[in-house]
Scaffold this active site. Structure first.
Site, PDB file in Angstrom:
ATOM      1  CD  GLN A 146     -27.755  18.004 -37.360  1.00  0.00           C
ATOM      2  OE1 GLN A 146     -27.941  17.077 -38.158  1.00  0.00           O
ATOM      3  NE2 GLN A 146     -28.005  17.901 -36.064  1.00  0.00           N
ATOM      4  CB  CYS A 152     -30.452  14.848 -37.235  1.00  0.00           C
ATOM      5  SG  CYS A 152     -31.046  13.886 -35.807  1.00  0.00           S
ATOM      6  CG  HIS A 286     -27.664  11.263 -36.909  1.00  0.00           C
ATOM      7  ND1 HIS A 286     -27.947  12.606 -36.776  1.00  0.00           N
ATOM      8  CD2 HIS A 286     -27.042  11.143 -38.126  1.00  0.00           C
ATOM      9  CE1 HIS A 286     -27.502  13.261 -37.830  1.00  0.00           C
ATOM     10  NE2 HIS A 286     -26.956  12.392 -38.662  1.00  0.00           N
ATOM     11  CG  ASN A 307     -25.166  12.949 -41.945  1.00  0.00           C
ATOM     12  OD1 ASN A 307     -26.177  13.154 -41.280  1.00  0.00           O
ATOM     13  ND2 ASN A 307     -23.999  12.738 -41.378  1.00  0.00           N
TER      14      ASN A 307
END
Length: 341
Positions: A146, A152, A286, A307
């Site tokens: 990102q 996120c 997150h 992630n």
């Protein structure tokens, strides 16, 4: 005692008294030098440069504080995961959270009001496979990054939609986070200033789908919305029951699931490998994506999470987190999961 002997005695006493201080100063200087060398190596490894010596000195002090915290954690040897001075090691906690997280917990979620239907509520875990890895089933695109954009939420939602699209159509296609950043800018979702996966799913359903990554590539900054042909579509989303890892497992057994977590905590930020098993609070900031689960040879159960901080973070961009913890789960992972339908 003669005057000369008195002077000599005073000098000896002063030397004895000052010896530990001088030694401590030398040790401190040695530690400072070693940390400076470590910082230089880290800069070279990550291609980091600074605008001037003042900025470099400031970043060295931040690096020093983070490195000591990481070294202390690893030296304790009390956890099943390890930390590393990764590319985020010269950022303050505030700088890191602003650039690399971006999940906005909605007021309705705090109050407990969420969508009611959960299609997997009658699914028996006895029928679930003992392990699941949607990567092995071709339902997970490569790890993305990102950058310094707090979106996120968009990456988590897109990864879940990509997985569902593969399961439904048999085709794995990388979809556009940038379209969400540019166009889904109402309510909770505000591009690089944060957002929420549930709202992203609702936006995709209203818009009639989401463009491919190739048609609407990621730029890592807020931009003007433009029209683009949809490459995948969904009808909406459902929420996993709160604080229920059994329900989360039922959902992940069927498809990748968006998960909110505390990613700003240093044990997550500097995660390097192993099964992350605690030392983080459950304040959500997150978003990641649950793409599987499994069990270690020693019986430790874990979640496999994708992630959006690039492949140099964690285990090639992934993190394993302890599964089967009562309540909110490690780092709050069981508080507000959801998935597209």
């Amino acid at each position: 005692m003669s005057a000369s002997l008195l002077v000599l005695a005073v000098l000896v006493l002063a030397s004895v008294c000052n010896a530990p201080v001088a030694l401590g100063a030398r040790e401190l200087a040695g530690e400072d030098a070693a940390m400076a060398v470590r910082h230089e190596k880290w800069m070279a490894e990550h291609g980091r440069t600074y605008k001037d010596e003042a900025e470099k000195a400031r970043r060295l002090e931040i690096f020093r504080a983070n490195a000591k915290r990481i070294d202390s954690f690893n030296a304790a040897g009390k956890r099943s995961h390890r930390l590393a001075t990764n590319r985020f090691a010269d950022l303050t906690d505030e700088e890191f959270r602003a650039a690399r997280t971006g999940y906005k917990i909605p007021v309705v979620a705090v109050a407990g009001a969420r969508s009611g239907r959960f299609r997997y509520e009658n699914f028996s875990l006895a029928d679930a496979p003992q392990s699941k890895d949607w990567r092995m089933m071709g339902a997970v695109t490569g790890v993305k990054d990102q950058g310094e954009c707090g979106c996120c939420w968009a990456f988590s939602a897109v990864a879940a939609v990509e997985g569902l699209n593969k399961i439904r159509t048999g085709r794995l296609m990388s979809l556009s986070e940038q379209e969400l950043v540019d166009c889904d800018v109402y309510g909770n979702d505000q591009g690089c200033d944060g957002g929420l996966m549930d709202d992203a799913f609702s936006f995709i359903a209203r818009r009639g789908g989401l463009a491919s990554e190739s048609a609407y590539p990621y730029r890592g900054e807020d931009g003007s919305c433009r029209s683009s042909a949809a490459a995948a579509s969904i009808r909406g989303h459902e929420d996993v029951p709160r604080n229920n890892e059994a329900a989360l497992m039922a959902a992940v057994a069927h498809q990748p699931v968006s998960v909110a977590i505390n990613g700003g905590d240093y044990v997550f930020r500097f995660y390097d490998g192993g099964v992350l098993d605690g030392d983080c609070d459950t304040d959500l900031d997150h978003a990641i994506t649950a793409v599987g689960y499994g069990t270690m040879s020693d019986g430790t159960k874990y979640w496999l999470m994708k992630n959006s901080w690039g492949t140099s973070w964690g285990e090639g961009g992934y993190v394993r987190i302890r599964r089967g913890v009562s309540g909110e789960g490690v780092c709050g992972l069981a508080k507000l999961p959801s998935y597209p339908v």
